[in-house]
Design a protein around this motif. Sequence first.
Motif, short mmCIF file in Angstrom:
data_model
loop_
_atom_site.label_atom_id
_atom_site.label_comp_id
_atom_site.label_asym_id
_atom_site.label_seq_id
_atom_site.Cartn_x
_atom_site.Cartn_y
_atom_site.Cartn_z
N UNK A 231 0.83 -1.21 0.00
CA UNK A 231 0.00 0.00 0.00
C UNK A 231 0.87 1.27 0.00
N UNK A 232 1.95 1.24 0.76
CA UNK A 232 2.85 2.39 0.78
C UNK A 232 3.53 2.57 -0.57
N UNK A 233 3.93 1.46 -1.18
CA UNK A 233 4.53 1.56 -2.51
C UNK A 233 3.54 2.15 -3.52
N UNK A 234 2.26 1.75 -3.40
CA UNK A 234 1.27 2.31 -4.32
C UNK A 234 1.14 3.81 -4.13
N UNK A 235 1.09 4.25 -2.87
CA UNK A 235 1.02 5.70 -2.61
C UNK A 235 2.23 6.41 -3.19
N UNK A 236 3.39 5.78 -3.06
CA UNK A 236 4.61 6.37 -3.64
C UNK A 236 4.48 6.49 -5.16
N UNK A 237 4.03 5.40 -5.81
CA UNK A 237 3.91 5.44 -7.27
C UNK A 237 2.89 6.48 -7.72
N UNK A 238 1.80 6.60 -6.97
CA UNK A 238 0.81 7.63 -7.31
C UNK A 238 1.43 9.03 -7.19
N UNK A 239 2.23 9.24 -6.14
CA UNK A 239 2.88 10.54 -5.97
C UNK A 239 3.86 10.83 -7.09
N UNK A 240 4.68 9.84 -7.44
CA UNK A 240 5.67 10.03 -8.51
C UNK A 240 4.97 10.29 -9.84
N UNK A 241 3.86 9.59 -10.08
CA UNK A 241 3.11 9.83 -11.33
C UNK A 241 2.62 11.26 -11.39
N UNK A 242 2.08 11.76 -10.29
CA UNK A 242 1.60 13.15 -10.26
C UNK A 242 2.76 14.13 -10.47
N UNK A 243 3.90 13.85 -9.86
CA UNK A 243 5.05 14.74 -10.01
C UNK A 243 5.50 14.78 -11.47
N UNK A 244 5.61 13.63 -12.09
CA UNK A 244 6.08 13.58 -13.47
C UNK A 244 5.08 14.22 -14.43
N UNK A 256 2.75 19.54 -6.65
CA UNK A 256 2.60 19.74 -5.20
C UNK A 256 1.78 18.61 -4.58
N UNK A 257 0.75 18.13 -5.29
CA UNK A 257 -0.05 17.01 -4.79
C UNK A 257 0.80 15.75 -4.69
N UNK A 258 1.63 15.53 -5.70
CA UNK A 258 2.54 14.38 -5.66
C UNK A 258 3.52 14.46 -4.51
N UNK A 259 4.02 15.67 -4.23
CA UNK A 259 4.93 15.86 -3.12
C UNK A 259 4.26 15.52 -1.79
N UNK A 260 3.01 15.89 -1.63
CA UNK A 260 2.30 15.59 -0.40
C UNK A 260 2.14 14.07 -0.23
N UNK A 286 10.74 17.05 -6.80
CA UNK A 286 9.51 17.83 -6.63
C UNK A 286 9.80 19.19 -6.01
N UNK A 287 10.64 19.24 -5.00
CA UNK A 287 10.96 20.51 -4.35
C UNK A 287 11.64 21.46 -5.32
N UNK A 288 12.56 20.95 -6.12
CA UNK A 288 13.25 21.80 -7.09
C UNK A 288 12.27 22.32 -8.14
#
Length: 808
Positions: A231-244, A256-260, A286-288
């Motif tokens: 589940x944590x990996x899925x949240x990570x992948x969702x965040x990375x997808x949003x960032x990209x 910003x949503x992906x960073x959160x 994401x921060x950069x």
Amino acid sequence: MQSRPSSLLPICLLACLTTSAAYGQTTTDAQREALVIQARQGALETSINGLKTLYHQTRDNRVREDLVALLVRASRNQEALAVCTWCQIEDYSDSELTNLAGAARSAGDFNTSLEMFRALTYRDPSNAQGWLGQALVHTDMGSYTLAQIALEQYNQVAGTTTAGLEAKGYLAARTTNAIQELDARQSLVAQDPSNTGELQALYRLAVGLGASTAARRIMQSNPDVFSESDRLWLTYYEGVTDIRLGIHTDEPSRTANGLEQLNVVLRDPQTPQELMTVAEYDKVVALAELRRFSEAEALAVRLENQHGQLPSYVIRARAHALNGMGRPHEAIALYESLIRQYPEQATNPDDPLNEGLFYSYADAQRFRDADKLLQAWRAKEPEQRLDFTRTLRIENPNYQKVLLLEVLLEAWRGRPEDAIEQLSTYQAQAPGEPYLWIVQGDIERDRGLPRKAEESFLQAIPLLPPDRQEVAEHGILLSRLQRGQWRGTTNEVVRELVEARPSASRDDMAREWQEMRAPQLSSRFERSKGQGSGTQASREWRYEVLLEGPRNSSGSRPFAQRIGQFGEFEDDNLYASYNIAGYEWNLYPATVTLAAGHGSQLNEDFLALAELKYAHNDHATTTLGVEMNTTDTPLRALQDGVNADRYRAEFAYRRDERGAGAIGLMATDFDDSNLRQSIYGYWNQSFYHFDRWQVIGGLQASASRNDDVEASYFNPKQDASLAGVLSIDYEIPLDYRQSFIQSFSLGSGRYWQEDFDSENTWSIGYQHRWELAPTVNFEYGITRERAVYDGVPEYDNVISAGFVWRFL
């Protein structure tokens, strides 16, 4: 996802192990059956050894068949292949061929495996295991067309089976045909919803495709199959997808949503270390991208100390952050290292490393390196390139980018006129390109032409999409602040700083607005001994200290000033000082300054001043001023009890950043009935400016007429002067927006005074100037000059110093 499926083997294996008494209950058969029963009961090693002995004794084909089956079952593939080295393919039964072909495939002997699977279909074209095996081996060997043909033959013979779907998924994974693999995995799960292996494979595939919604649906529908780590990996992948996606589509809100989401993963105490590390790497990116540069750099430093060398994509984000923080030299080192490792990324059409390196070179004032970079880059970029289908030629965005960067570099190196001329050529070719107008506006603003810059930004706005107009809008707001139109503009600036998405233009606006508003302290000191030909001929030194308060929302500010003078005359020390307080009202396009104060020592009287400055446009400004008890009253006059009032009018003209001057009239009314009437004019011209070198010339002229009054201060009946000076500046960059500038000046002129002969004048000077923006600038210098006093030449050394300190 790409492991080889093994479901093809053991249909025949089982049949082989249960060979019945149909062959006859011979002694050999009885021994063979007894050994097979031992294998079923768990004594696999004993059974294999017994069958080996029995086969060497009897050379019985059925014994060999069982031995091969058990060796394959024990994953002893090489031993199975070596059971009968003298046997030909036609000597083996169908079950042996199936088992041995599978063993050869597992051992990596694809040619032998393929030959055996083909033998099965030669014997019987309806042999499903033969076609399935060929499909798998062809996939292993990279013969994907042949694999697809064999798989189609298998489907015709066997129909839709689990083994066939697995082979289809395997082929799709090897050919990176994600859609076909997804279809196969979905069919497998539909056949057997309890197949946890396929559920997890389907989940991983959905994550890899960026289908996080589908992946989460799979996870929620099968909670027992997935762990908290999943589940944590899925949240990570969702965040990375949003960032990209946010970076690719230029939507900072999505980034910003992906960073959160990454922060959710990082805050969870159950997050495994591997996930923690990759999530922090992506957080730097994401921060950069969100221009939170100091946070990105701090995190990158910590990760480098913890884990050593950072991944290339993190190094790239760090370089972007360092340049945004005003540390271009460090960014250059990172960009150059990345380009050496991944030269193809230097000209990547989506996000070329060359662009980041160019801006870092420019910020470090390494203009020659920036120029070499653009020349080499342009040589590699055709005007057009093939689109992603490789069939249609389109405009090459990198080629267009290089042309625009060349224009910017031309302006930054000191030749903005050439840059504007080149832009005009491009605008004639592409009149609907908004970024050409934006670049023109930026250059015009840098040249000190804010009204003209605003016109260019206004041209860009209707050509931009509604959600991409903020760059031009920010340029307009900065242009208005620069020309003094603060009222109303500051409210818009504040709103933009709160609401606008992170961008370079927003950062520039925040920085310039902060610096324009900031209070500052400035001081000027000058020391000389000569009599000179000016109204302050008696002074030996003078200092001024000016404290200016912060500007309010209308651009107005208070100020306080201290002026001090000292001189010697006939062995007397002469002192005068003034304390002044005032206010500067910004009534755009007019500025009104009112001040009042009091003198001390030789001048203990009240003083006041009023000034009106009106900016007609970018080029012309008129100034009117009145000074009651002017601070420029000569010390000798003050010693005699004589004060003076001054009235002046000036018209200034600024052509552009290279040329500016003024002409003025001035009347000084002394208490001793003397009225000094003066006229003056000057023009400063930059003759050459390129990179570090600048040559500036100045011409100034003045004349005055005084009443015939007996006075101890310098009071010629009439005089006139004409002088010119040429200075050469050499700039040494220290850091971002920080420079050390050396100036050498040489001047010559002519001075005429009534009742005396005219004389030549000259000066030679050397000066240092330290520009340490945005906080402090200071300078100091010395000048040797020849002046004239009542027809007598004087030689004097003038020492000067000054600073400006801005409180940010």
